[in-house]
Design an enzyme around this catalytic site. Sequence first.
Site, short mmCIF file in Angstrom:
data_model
loop_
_atom_site.label_atom_id
_atom_site.label_comp_id
_atom_site.label_asym_id
_atom_site.label_seq_id
_atom_site.Cartn_x
_atom_site.Cartn_y
_atom_site.Cartn_z
CB CYS A 142 51.52 66.93 77.73
SG CYS A 142 50.59 67.53 79.16
CB CYS A 194 49.78 70.16 77.81
SG CYS A 194 50.75 69.61 79.23
CG ASP A 195 49.70 69.90 73.81
OD1 ASP A 195 49.65 71.08 74.18
OD2 ASP A 195 50.75 69.25 73.67
#
Length: 315
Positions: A134, A137-138
Amino acid sequence: MSENIYDVIIIGAGPGGMTAAVYTSRANLKTLLIERGVPGGQLQNTEEIENFPSYDHIAGPDLAQNMFVHALKFGAEYEQANVKEIVDEGDVKIVHSDSQTYKARAVIIATGTKYKKLGIPGEEEFSGRGVSWCAVCDGAFFRDKELVVVGGGDSAVEESVFLTKFAKKVTVLHRRDRFRAQPILVDRMLKNEKIDVVYNTVVNEIVGEGKVNAVLVENIKTSEVTTFPTDGVFEYIGMNPVSDFVRDLKITDQEGWIITDDRMKTAVAGIYAIGDIRKDAIRQVVTATGDGCVAAIEVQHFVENLKEQLAGSLS
């Protein structure tokens, strides 16, 4: 039938499931929407949507939030739970979650997909310590770092561009000699000065000490294996269906994709499937929402007919 029986339970609050909830609740069907994670599904992992009608661009999480608010507008209920099993008892479907049991006259399955994994040494060991699925997300954790993206489809191409907002350099490793992603996305990626592409290459192992330091890559034409230094690995090699909980219903193919007709009906009366979980689905937001509409209208007819039959049997 008891009042605690829902007319329809929708499992999965992605674009398809949330659209279905709008239609069923607006038709005055008692509707429960169940989601194991955050409403939105893969939208939550998508930085920008450019091909959803009425939005020339919108962040995936923003579109997800808009859909979720709309899904509950007409009275649909919402529960966060992980569904473990559906049992078909004819006129009633029993839905078992990790915390509760629900009953419904009809069920719409909209559980979508999860990311495939490479299945190589180091992948699990370094998950969360340099290995990710992701970028949204990261990505921010890798500011000014050098990254590897593995894959050749839309997700790999789009997310490699997104990662350049943070990373110093992104190298896309693709096992083929051309991308299967949409040409407009590939063109955008190739024009990005921070992105390099290495074709005909697979990752055999992820290595490091405490965190990712490198990947061992193999050229599939020459069989040459080399060590490629990197601070992180983002994998986008495809998706698997989230359908283990329906395996006893025998409505999937051998790979777990749910088989439906063009009205979203499965082999079990009263159970429907929509969106990415369907076999041969075109996995786009707009097609998932279309599936949700079709299934909701079919459920409305199914539930109305069922209630008429039950009323007739009692008269």
